[in-house]
Every structure is written in C-alpha cells, then in structure tokens.
Design a protein around this motif. Structure first.
Motif, PDB file in Angstrom:
ATOM      1  N   LEU A   2     -52.337  33.594 -49.332  1.00 49.54           N
ATOM      2  CA  LEU A   2     -50.899  33.764 -49.471  1.00 49.54           C
ATOM      3  C   LEU A   2     -50.276  34.076 -48.113  1.00 49.54           C
ATOM      4  CD1 LEU A   2     -48.726  33.819 -51.700  1.00 49.54           C
ATOM      5  CD2 LEU A   2     -48.894  36.304 -51.617  1.00 49.54           C
ATOM      6  N   THR A   3     -50.944  34.971 -47.353  1.00 52.61           N
ATOM      7  CA  THR A   3     -50.397  35.308 -46.038  1.00 52.61           C
ATOM      8  C   THR A   3     -50.394  34.079 -45.149  1.00 52.61           C
ATOM      9  OG1 THR A   3     -52.592  36.045 -45.457  1.00 52.61           O
ATOM     10  CG2 THR A   3     -51.004  37.752 -45.993  1.00 52.61           C
ATOM     11  N   ALA A   5     -50.066  30.948 -46.121  1.00 52.37           N
ATOM     12  CA  ALA A   5     -48.974  30.076 -46.533  1.00 52.37           C
ATOM     13  C   ALA A   5     -47.642  30.619 -46.029  1.00 52.37           C
ATOM     14  CB  ALA A   5     -48.964  29.946 -48.053  1.00 52.37           C
ATOM     15  N   LEU A   6     -47.460  31.944 -46.146  1.00 56.90           N
ATOM     16  CA  LEU A   6     -46.196  32.535 -45.693  1.00 56.90           C
ATOM     17  C   LEU A   6     -46.027  32.370 -44.183  1.00 56.90           C
ATOM     18  CD1 LEU A   6     -45.997  35.763 -47.861  1.00 56.90           C
ATOM     19  CD2 LEU A   6     -44.562  33.717 -47.983  1.00 56.90           C
ATOM     20  N   ARG A   7     -47.143  32.599 -43.447  1.00 53.09           N
ATOM     21  CA  ARG A   7     -47.048  32.469 -41.998  1.00 53.09           C
ATOM     22  C   ARG A   7     -46.698  31.040 -41.603  1.00 53.09           C
ATOM     23  NH1 ARG A   7     -52.186  33.972 -40.261  1.00 53.09           N
ATOM     24  NH2 ARG A   7     -52.435  31.922 -39.325  1.00 53.09           N
ATOM     25  N   ARG A   8     -47.344  30.091 -42.308  1.00 50.83           N
ATOM     26  CA  ARG A   8     -47.057  28.693 -41.998  1.00 50.83           C
ATOM     27  C   ARG A   8     -45.601  28.349 -42.321  1.00 50.83           C
ATOM     28  NH1 ARG A   8     -50.874  24.539 -41.531  1.00 50.83           N
ATOM     29  NH2 ARG A   8     -49.048  23.245 -41.840  1.00 50.83           N
ATOM     30  N   LEU A   9     -45.078  28.900 -43.420  1.00 48.01           N
ATOM     31  CA  LEU A   9     -43.684  28.628 -43.775  1.00 48.01           C
ATOM     32  C   LEU A   9     -42.748  29.186 -42.706  1.00 48.01           C
ATOM     33  CD1 LEU A   9     -43.643  29.176 -47.633  1.00 48.01           C
ATOM     34  CD2 LEU A   9     -43.178  27.062 -46.394  1.00 48.01           C
ATOM     35  N   LEU A  10     -43.078  30.379 -42.178  1.00 52.95           N
ATOM     36  CA  LEU A  10     -42.242  30.971 -41.124  1.00 52.95           C
ATOM     37  C   LEU A  10     -42.262  30.095 -39.874  1.00 52.95           C
ATOM     38  CD1 LEU A  10     -42.927  34.797 -41.381  1.00 52.95           C
ATOM     39  CD2 LEU A  10     -40.824  33.532 -41.893  1.00 52.95           C
TER      40      LEU A  10
END
Lengths: 335, 351
Positions: A2-3, A5-10
C-alpha cells in the motif's frame, strides 16, 4: 504494497503536471488557428468576437492554468453532480470544444462506449487467441503448429490494419455478404435480433484489431513459455510424476504469465485511445475517430484533453502493472 | 534372495542416450551426440554407487535417462524388477514416487512461485488421496527429517540459503518414500561447509530409510566417503567399476588412475611425494568419438589395439570391472583366466 502504491501515486503528480504542460504547449504552439474553421463569409468583427468568446486571446499561461483548473477541479465536480444529482459545479466554466461548443467530457462520454465495445472486445479477443497459440507454440517448438503461429504473428505484425481491414471488407462484406461494411452507431441493442446485428457489425473491426493484438501477445507468451520450459524446476515437476498437463499449466504457465500479464496491462490504455485507422475504416464513431476530427478542426481543448487523458491512463496502468508483478511474483516485494 | 549377494534394486543394461544433431537448411539429422554409449551397472538395495568423471562425460545424462527424464535411445533400466526405459507414460507416472532425484542446482530446481509446503506436498496431491491434515503432518515430518525449522513452511525458495534449499529438494524427493534416489551432483552448488552437512544428511537418511543412491559427483573425496562402489565414466562409457576401497587404493584403468591422482592430499609430506598424472590434449567430441577406446587419444599407456577395438567392460579382478585392453588382451593371449573372468561377469549381469 500500500505504501508503495501511495508513493508511486505521489510521484505521478509532478510527472503528470509536466506531461500536461508539454501536451498543452505542443498542441497550442502547433501551426493552425481555431479561426480557420470559421467560414470566410463571417464578417471580420464577428470573427473577432467569436475568438474573444473562445478565450483564444488570453496569454498562454493563463489558458494553461485555467485548463488545469477545469480539468482537475471543475470537470470532476461535474462528474459528481452527474452521478449524485448535486450542483457543486453550477455556473463554472467547463472545457469547451471549439468545434461543437459543447463540453469536451460530454462528447467523450458519448464516444467512449463505441470505442470500448469494439476496441475492448478486439483486445480481449486478441488476448484469448494469443495465449493458447503462444503456449502451444512453445510447448511444441519448431512444430508445424509453431511455424504456422510464427507466420500468423508475422502477418499480424507487418500487414497494416488499413490493408487487412479493406481485405476483410472485400471478402466478408462484398463477396460473401456476411457482415455489413459500415458500423451503425445508432443501433441500440434491445432484443436478441439487434444483439445479433451488433455482433455482426462488430465482427470485422474486432477481427482486424484482434489479429494485430494477438500477433504481439502470442510472441511474448511463446518466448516467456520457452524460457520457463527449459528451467530446472520443470524437470523437478516431471520427476515428481505430475501429469504433463499439470507440469505445463501449473508450473510453466503460471511462471510464464508474469511478464505477459504486465504486457497486457500496459496495452490497456491503448483501448481507450481507440484505433484511429480502424475506426475510420469501418465508421466506428469512437474516440479515435473523434481525435482525428478534432486535430483537423484545430479543436485545441479537445486534443489537449484527450492526449492528457491518455497520459494519465498510461501512468496509471504502469503502476497497475508494477503492482500486479509484485502480487504474482513472490520474489518481488515492494517494502 | 537370501544368498551372499543381495539382489540388486537397480540394474542398468547397455543404456544409450544419443542426442540427434540436425544441420543444414532442411534440418536433416547428420549425426548423434553419444552422451551415454552403452553403460551397464547394478546397485544393491541400500547401497550407494558413486558415478564420477569430468564435466561433460555423461554422468548427469545417465541419471536423467535412468529416471526417464530423457527418453533413452536404447537399453534397459530395471528398477525393482520393472523396466523403466520402456514403460507406458501412465505406468511411468505411477512408478515415479519410488524413484526420485535430488537435483544439482537447488535454486533453479524449485518453482519460485511455490512455497515450501506447496513444493513438498505436491507429489502427495498427485499420487495419494490423503486429507489436508495428513499431508501437512507429512510435510512437517519431512522437514524434521531434513533438519528444517517448521516455522519455514510457508516461505518461498528465494528466502532460503543454498543449503536449506537443497534440504527442501531432499525433502521433496523423500515425500512419497522412494526406494531409489539419484543424487545429481547435489553438493556441487553448495559451499564447502554446507557440503558436509548435506552429505551427512544423505547418509543418515540412507541408514534410517534404507535408501539406495546413485551419487553423481565430480568430488572424488565425497564419493569415497559415501559410496560402496564407484563407476568412473569417460566420454559416455564406464572405464572402471570397482569397490570404492579398491579403486581409491589402486585404480586399474589408466583414466581412473589419472583422475584419482588429482584428489587433494591433506598430508603435505604425502602430497609432496604424490605423482600427479597430467593428461594432455582435450576430451574428444562425443559426436565423433574415436574408433577404438574412447580414451586412446590421451592414454599414457596406449597400445595399437586401443585405436581400433573398443574394449568391453570385463571383470579383471574379483569384483572389479575394467574396460581396458591392458588387462583383457593380456589375459586373452596368456591364460584361461580370461574366459573365467568373462563368465563371472556374465553371471553378475544376469543375476
């Protein structure tokens, strides 16, 4: 995960902002003016007023920021309004097409179903044809089937769709009369009869595009299978006394699918992009046809918005492919 | 069965494994790589036969062809009285639990997408109708046997060290109580400190479970440690097949002699006095082996007959089989001992 995916989205946010700037400038600075579409019979002062109303005279950075605001704020609000019946976006300026003077997203919403049914089905058909061909070609490498599969892939790669499409029209529509030559966008599927008709008119564009898609994917599948078939763990599986079916479908195929799934996921954005040539050839009124029309008519907002949507989809599916890779291969963990 | 010689569990007779060579535009078969060219031996139940030789001499091919991981070109492989080389596919599949293999590269030979539990229990899924609990119980039991912590049961192969992975490979091979295991260089990919552990484990398991091993290796000292009998292979054929003790004390075949002279001697005094036999030249291509003895191109004791006639494996001393004209032709020329030796050899084969 999850982290990750979130980092990639940022990280995707600055990437997309940069892409949006490049797209906006490229399209805006290209030669051609929206004024060229206004008939010459229109008097000059009226023409000036039209251009004024389009907002073309604003400086470029103002238009860029306005477009960004419209894209990321007003259009999503409009989406929410449409779904929940609220009125958050009332009175806000939407992205307006120069050609039709109606909101760009409205037009995309009208065109997208055509594209998704035809191109999406073609992609699905392509994958469904390609996987068995690739698997069996690799399993019986250099057999007659494999040679035929290679020729099939070569044809799919090298013969352009405007040729296969025309050929299909001549053979299946003109000579054999099985399918209609043109895709009827106004057809509504209401009963069995109209469903059959929809299938018939989809058949040719789907086959033309499916052939091209299947060619590439079957090659990926074949080479990935070949790589895994030679691995030691396959010999181990055979030594366990597993049936050939289990060896190939459980051990080899599952390991071989990892890179292929990635390739398939990365190909999905192209479904939304439509297929410009095939759509025009068969008269499918989809996104691809709309894009080419917008480019001809110097419809800058339309081209910018479409190009940027494609960019978002590509970034998104890259992320999805990476996540899938991590889910499928236990050796890869994003922590 | 109760006489002095226990019945062999494994009997290999004239095993041949040729790989066809296709060349030219039309891919016609123009020759064969004779990876294994007429190999015969037997292994007594509960014992270990070592198979040694340099790289590319066909050791691994023998092991794989015996278990029908390759389709042998010719020959018989009797395991527990059944000819594996000619079995129908379904019967072969049912036979597989009783004959297993431990592979050389424990990293590559385990499916990277399966957990330890999946790898070890898969043979049970295929060959038994045990309940899930019973399979899990068996997996734990095997993990205890090979010395793996039970906590590791749901880990993937890449999370283990090399030695642990080889233990998984051994546990997998043991899953369905095989009688015969081919160990195909099981320690070659491991570092030295782990090698001893794995060899000791194999030895313990043999003692406890009464396993029969074919131990393929190029590590001569490990083979000496493990095997009761040792076969020395050169270019697809057995050069010498002797009891381990005799072979290491006094190798008969010139190639065996040269090979064993390469074993390291830990005692520096003895090491200084040791005569190393350095062979010159390269191994001939197995696609085009010499007409006579395969070793004739490099043999320090080569004779004329060696270049024209292939020597057969014959018993030259009690229990010692050698394929070399040095022993057989002399006997032929001189005494009646040769015929006797041959007869005994034939008896040995037909047992």
């Amino acid at each position: 995960m999850l982290t990750f995916a979130l980092r990639r989205l940022l990280v995707a946010i600055p990437t997309l902002l940069l892409i949006s700037l490049v797209i906006f400038l490229l399209v805006d600075l290209a030669p051609g003016s929206p004024a060229s579409e206004i008939p010459l019979t229109v008097p000059p002062e009226v023409r000036a007023k039209i251009l004024e109303a389009l907002g073309v005279n604003e400086p470029i950075h103002v238009r860029y920021v306005l477009w960004l605001k419209q894209f990321f704020w007003i259009e999503p609000l409009n989406g929410i309004d449409a779904i929940f019946g609220t009125s958050y976006a009332e009175g806000e300026q939407r992205i307006i097409s120069y050609q039709s003077r109606s909101p760009v997203f409205g037009i995309i919403g009208e065109r997208l179903p055509q594209t998704l049914t035809v191109i999406g089905t073609a992609y699905l058909v392509g994958v469904l044809i390609a996987l068995p061909i690739g698997i069996y070609s690799a399993y019986r490498q250099y057999s007659l089937f494999d040679q035929a599969g290679t020729i099939f892939a070569m044809i799919g790669f090298s013969v352009p769709t405007f040729f296969t499409g025309t050929l299909f029209i001549i053979i299946f529509a003109v000579w054999l009369g099985w399918f209609p030559t043109k895709y009827d966008t106004t057809l509504e599927v209401t009963d069995w009869q109209s469903f059959l008709q929809q299938l018939r008119q989809m058949a040719m564009p789907v086959m033309v595009l499916g052939l091209a898609n299947a060619a590439a994917i079957s090659r990926y599948m074949r080479s990935s299978m070949l790589e895994n078939l030679g691995q030691d763990y396959v010999r181990t599986a055979r030594a366990k006394g597993l049936s050939e079916r289990t060896v190939v479908l459980k051990h080899v195929l599952r390991n071989s699918l990892i890179p292929v799934v990635t390739v398939i996921a990365l190909g999905i954005p192209s479904i939304f992009g439509g297929a410009i040539i095939t759509e025009n050839l068969f008269g499918v009124n989809g996104i691809g046809a709309m894009l080419i029309q917008a480019i001809r008519g110097n419809d800058l907002p339309m081209v910018q918005t479409l190009a940027f949507i494609f960019a978002i989809l590509i970034v998104l599916f890259n992320l999805i492919a990476d996540i899938l890779y991590g889910l499928l291969d236990p050796r890869i963990r994003y922590d | 069965m109760l006489d002095a010689h226990p019945a062999p569990l494994v009997q290999v007779e004239d095993l041949k494994m040729y790989f066809p060579i296709y060349t030219g535009v039309l891919r016609t078969q123009t020759g064969n790589v004779k990876a294994v060219d007429g190999v015969s031996f037997q292994i007594t139940a509960g014992q270990t036969l070592g198979l040694v030789g340099e790289s590319g001499c066909g050791k691994s091919t023998v092991g794989r062809a015996m278990l029908r991981l390759y389709e042998p070109t010719a020959g018989r492989v009797l395991i527990d009285g059944e000819d594996v080389a000619k079995m129908a596919p379904e019967a072969l599949r049912r036979k597989r639990p009783s004959m297993q293999m431990v592979f050389q590269d424990p990293q590559a030979s385990l499916n990277p997408r399966m957990t330890l539990a999946g790898i070890v229990s898969e043979p049970m899924d295929e060959h038994t109708d045990w309940s899930r609990e019973k399979k899990t119980e068996r997996v734990y039991e095997l993990m205890d046997q090979v010395g793996l912590n039970r906590r590791f049961v749901n880990r993937y192969p890449h999370e283990f060290s090399g030695g642990q992975r080889q233990r998984i490979g051994i546990a997998r091979a043991l899953a369905l109580n095989p009688r015969f295991i081919v160990c195909d260089e099981p320690i070659a990919a491991l570092d030295v400190s782990i090698q001893a552990q794995v060899v000791n484990l194999l030895e313990d398991l043999q003692e406890k479970l009464g396993l029969t091993y074919l131990f393929i290796s190029h590590d001569l000292s490990m083979v000496r440690h493990l095997a009761q009998k040792v076969a020395v292979m050169y270019l697809g054929r057995i050069a010498e097949l002797s009891p381990s003790r005799d072979l290491y004390a006094r190798p008969l075949h010139p190639y065996a002699e040269a090979l064993l002279s390469a074993v390291n001697e830990p005692d520096p005094v003895l090491a200084a006095r040791r005569n190393r036999i350095i062979l010159t030249g390269d191994v001939p291509s197995p696609a085009n082996p010499p007409k006579g003895c395969n070793f004739c191109t490099r043999c320090p004791k080569v004779m004329d007959i060696c270049r024209s006639v292939k020597p057969e494996l014959a018993e030259v001393e009690p229990g010692r089989l050698v394929a070399c004209h040095l022993y057989t032709t002399q006997a032929d020329a001189g005494s009646a001992g040769a015929t006797e030796a041959k007869e005994r050899n034939q008896q040995g084969v037909s047992q």
